[in-house]
Design a protein around this motif. Structure first.
Motif, mmCIF file in Angstrom:
data_model
loop_
_atom_site.group_PDB
_atom_site.id
_atom_site.type_symbol
_atom_site.label_atom_id
_atom_site.label_comp_id
_atom_site.label_asym_id
_atom_site.label_seq_id
_atom_site.Cartn_x
_atom_site.Cartn_y
_atom_site.Cartn_z
ATOM 1 N N ARG A 257 68.150 48.462 40.467
ATOM 2 C CA ARG A 257 69.305 49.305 40.722
ATOM 3 C C ARG A 257 69.336 50.497 39.758
ATOM 4 N N TYR A 258 69.030 50.263 38.489
ATOM 5 C CA TYR A 258 69.034 51.338 37.492
ATOM 6 C C TYR A 258 67.994 52.398 37.834
ATOM 7 N N TYR A 259 66.767 51.963 38.125
ATOM 8 C CA TYR A 259 65.716 52.928 38.430
ATOM 9 C C TYR A 259 65.962 53.633 39.763
ATOM 10 N N ASP A 260 66.574 52.944 40.720
ATOM 11 C CA ASP A 260 66.959 53.603 41.967
ATOM 12 C C ASP A 260 67.925 54.750 41.694
ATOM 13 N N ASN A 261 68.834 54.548 40.755
ATOM 14 C CA ASN A 261 69.799 55.585 40.431
ATOM 15 C C ASN A 261 69.191 56.697 39.582
ATOM 16 N N ARG A 263 65.880 57.781 40.079
ATOM 17 C CA ARG A 263 65.131 58.571 41.059
ATOM 18 C C ARG A 263 65.482 58.068 42.464
ATOM 19 N N PRO A 264 66.653 58.471 42.981
ATOM 20 C CA PRO A 264 67.037 57.999 44.319
ATOM 21 C C PRO A 264 65.969 58.343 45.357
ATOM 22 N N GLY A 265 65.560 57.325 46.089
ATOM 23 C CA GLY A 265 64.571 57.509 47.138
ATOM 24 C C GLY A 265 63.133 57.551 46.669
ATOM 25 N N ASN A 267 61.911 55.369 44.055
ATOM 26 C CA ASN A 267 61.528 54.121 43.390
ATOM 27 C C ASN A 267 60.832 53.238 44.419
ATOM 28 N N LYS A 366 73.841 48.041 51.442
ATOM 29 C CA LYS A 366 73.447 48.699 50.206
ATOM 30 C C LYS A 366 74.112 47.994 49.033
ATOM 31 N N GLU A 396 76.208 47.901 38.443
ATOM 32 C CA GLU A 396 75.436 49.002 39.013
ATOM 33 C C GLU A 396 75.200 50.007 37.893
ATOM 34 N N GLN A 398 73.616 53.134 35.839
ATOM 35 C CA GLN A 398 73.198 54.467 36.234
ATOM 36 C C GLN A 398 73.109 55.389 35.029
#
Length: 642
Positions: A257-261, A263-265, A267, A366, A396, A398
């Protein structure tokens, strides 16, 4: 199970190649067109360079491939070109690529920019030495020459303190020197050479699991992460009491979740290895939690255990006769009947875990959770978010401040933002609940925090053993577990003004109380302080009633809160789906408070739940309550029906 922490790690990313019947002589197309064997993710295996070189022998390839493919479905492999001064040859890489393409498996490249090590400690290149810089660039060029996608395994950090490094560092801190150096290395020794050899190559950097300490070794989740074509996530948590890192189980979810936030899209997925787990269920939990976080791909490190003929040692499992989510004894019996004389190995453990989770994932939306801010290049109260996740608080995480969140959770790491007090004030003026930790209060108490609440760390550490809820006129209510021996722990003391602030949960020692959850009203919002014990793991020793009241405050604006002992995680999703996971060795009874719910419909086999009264939060809010029992090392998934 293997005891040593063999963190020879790997990485994966979205890849190459759908493969026609005669792929031996054809160029593989984009991997996104390869149909996955799973409905909700792709599975890949990383092949370290020694195994990759061995697979260039066709007889070895056929034997090992047959074993791996019989145990699990996989869609892709990452073929490593270099690690620890060991280069594959051009011919070896091309042969192994062609063999996998014949089988309809997508291929990508890998490179581990490590220089070996000794005594179990990792060695990195000395980037002040021309010969090390040249070897780094040579390895990158080799991988980019053969693959349109190349992943850096997670050794792209810097530990050297040679005389050359000391001279180059000058007056900078080691952290700043290493960040500056690795940004330069990324640009000039990795990205530019790779693109020069192959303009179409996608360069992916895999970041490992020890994110709290990255900046000290030159890993940069800000500028560096944005410079690469994509990032990838190391989700291995291994055993939380055995390994030197002592990472908590929840991190396998939270770090995605951290890495998704960050670099959204971009990771690409998560990666798990087979190392340092005392029992087989812990391996499955890491895979599941990576995918509960909605990683699009899971990479298994590495080819060797997935393809070897030996049986996996399942470890000491007192719960083995229970019906659990990872019912390994039952699966072994099924496997033995279908494959007499061929034991179930690591590959089958992975395959069984992935097959178990796949049907669940499609019903999950999500991921959502309590917004928590960890600035770039920050640390403090290391990995505390994962301890909180193990308490049933969905986090979550970020890298930017969540200005619109109704609830904001801030640990000591947030002090790295010089404007953090102003940001907290803005949230409070907007009507939010802001929960800060005692560590953050200590870091900010002389930096303007007193303008919000006059909470002063005394510097004294006290031993407490009882816990009480209550504030205002009247008596408190004991939160101690019935019949249990009191658990003493050390906590920091914070001074506050009575009636200006309220200790809604107090720890008691003798005839003196100390705040565990402290509340203060500011403008339209409410500010809370959660006291973190000197040993963060003592959070797990708080009485269940105290944990549930803490959850009710942190989750006041969340659709679901749980009543459970420590060691139970809650994952929540924007479509009303939830997953409750039990990491403990025994079954646990769990209460689920779901706002506005008329029932909880089961996802994937569990029975639907009907309400059984109400769950009342600390601030008087109520919600329908449901009850379930989660077996050891198991999960249940539900969807809220209103």
């Amino acid at each position: 199970m293997r005891k040593a922490c063999l963190a020879a790690c790997a990485l994966a990313i979205t890849g190459l190649a759908t493969v026609p019947a005669d792929a031996r002589t054809m160029v593989a197309p984009d991997a996104a067109t390869v149909p996955s064997h799973y409905q909700n993710f792709r599975a890949a295996i990383y092949i370290a360079v020694n195994d990759a070189r061995a697979l260039a022998d066709r007889a070895t390839f056929d034997r090992q491939y047959a074993r791996a493919a019989s145990q699990l479905h996989f869609d892709k492999v990452y073929i490593e070109a270099y690690r620890d001064h060991n280069f594959a040859t051009d011919a070896e890489l091309e042969r192994v690529k062609s063999y996998f393409r014949e089988k309809g498996v997508a291929v990508a490249g890998g490179v581990t920019l490590a220089a070996g090590g000794k005594n179990g400690q990792f060695g990195t290149f000395d980037y002040e030495l021309p010969e090390d810089r040249a070897e780094c660039e040579r390895a990158v060029r080799l991988a980019a020459k053969h693959f349109d996608e190349v992943i850096l395994d997670d050794f792209f950090f810097y530990t050297s303190k040679s005389d050359a490094d000391i001279a180059a560092k000058g007056k900078r801190s080691w952290t700043q020197y290493r960040l500056d150096t690795m940004r330069d290395v990324a640009r000039n020794l990795v990205l530019k050479p790779a693109k020069a050899v192959n303009p179409n190559v996608r360069m992916i950097i895999k970041y490992p699991n020890w994110y709290e300490h990255f900046q000290g070794l030159g890993y940069d989740l800000d500028q560096e992460a944005k410079a690469f074509d994509g990032i990838y996530t190391g989700t291995e948590t291994r055993d939380p009491t055995l390994t030197d890192q002592l990472l908590q189980e929840y991190e396998s979810y939270e770090i995605i979740r951290y890495y998704d936030n960050i670099r959204p899209g971009a990771n690409g997925g998560g990666w798990v290895d087979t190392f340092s787990t005392r029992f087989i269920d812990r391996y499955a939990e890491q895979l599941w939690d990576t995918l509960f976080a909605k990683a699009p791909e899971i990479t298994l490190f590495n080819w060797h255990p997935m393809s070897q003929p030996e049986a996996v040692d399942s470890g000491d499992r007192p719960w083995k006769n229970a019906t659990t989510s990872f019912d390994w004894d039952r699966e072994q019996s099924r496997w033995a009947a279908a494959h007499p004389g061929t034991p179930a190995g690591w590959g089958r453990a992975a395959g069984y875990a992935l097959e178990t989770i796949d049907p669940i994932l499609g019903a999950l939306g999500k991921p959502v959770g309590i917004a928590s801010y960890k600035p770039y290049q920050s640390s403090g109260e290391d990995f505390l978010h994962n301890f909180l996740g193990n308490l049933g608080i969905p986090v979550e995480l970020q890298p930017t401040y969540p200005t619109d969140a109704k609830t904001v959770l801030l640990t000591e790491a947030a002090a790295a933002d010089s404007d953090i007090v102003a940001k907290i004030e803005a949230s409070l003026r907007g009507g939010a609940d802001v929960i800060v930790t005692s560590g953050l209060v200590a870091a900010l108490h002389d930096k303007g925090f007193a303008d919000l609440a006059e909470w002063t760390p005394t510097g004294r550490i006290v031993s407490v053993s009882h816990f009480v809820q209550g504030f205002g006129a009247g008596n408190g209510k004991s939160l101690d577990d019935d019949g249990a021996e009191p658990s003493s722990m050390l906590i920091p003391e914070t001074r506050f003004y009575t009636n200006d602030s309220w200790a809604t949960i107090r720890a008691v020692a003798g005839k003196k109380g100390y705040p565990v959850l402290l509340m203060n009203h500011y403008s339209k919002g409410t500010l809370y302080m959660l006291t973190v014990p000197e040993n963060q793991s003592d959070l797990y020793r708080l009485p269940q009633a105290a944990l549930t009241q803490i959850r009710s405050v942190v989750g006041r604006h969340s659709p679901v809160v749980i009543d459970a002992p420590a060691g139970v995680a809650l994952f929540t999703y924007d479509n009303g789906a939830i997953v409750v996971q039990n990491y403990s060795d025994t079954a646990v009874d769990v209460g689920i408070g779901a706002e506005g719910a008329t029932r909880l419909d089961a996802i994937g086999g569990a029975a639907a739940l009907k309400p059984q009264g109400e769950m009342t939060g600390m601030m008087g809010d109520t919600r329908p309550a449901f009850a379930t029992t989660i077996p050891p090392h198991s999960f249940k998934a539900y969807r809220i029906a209103r």
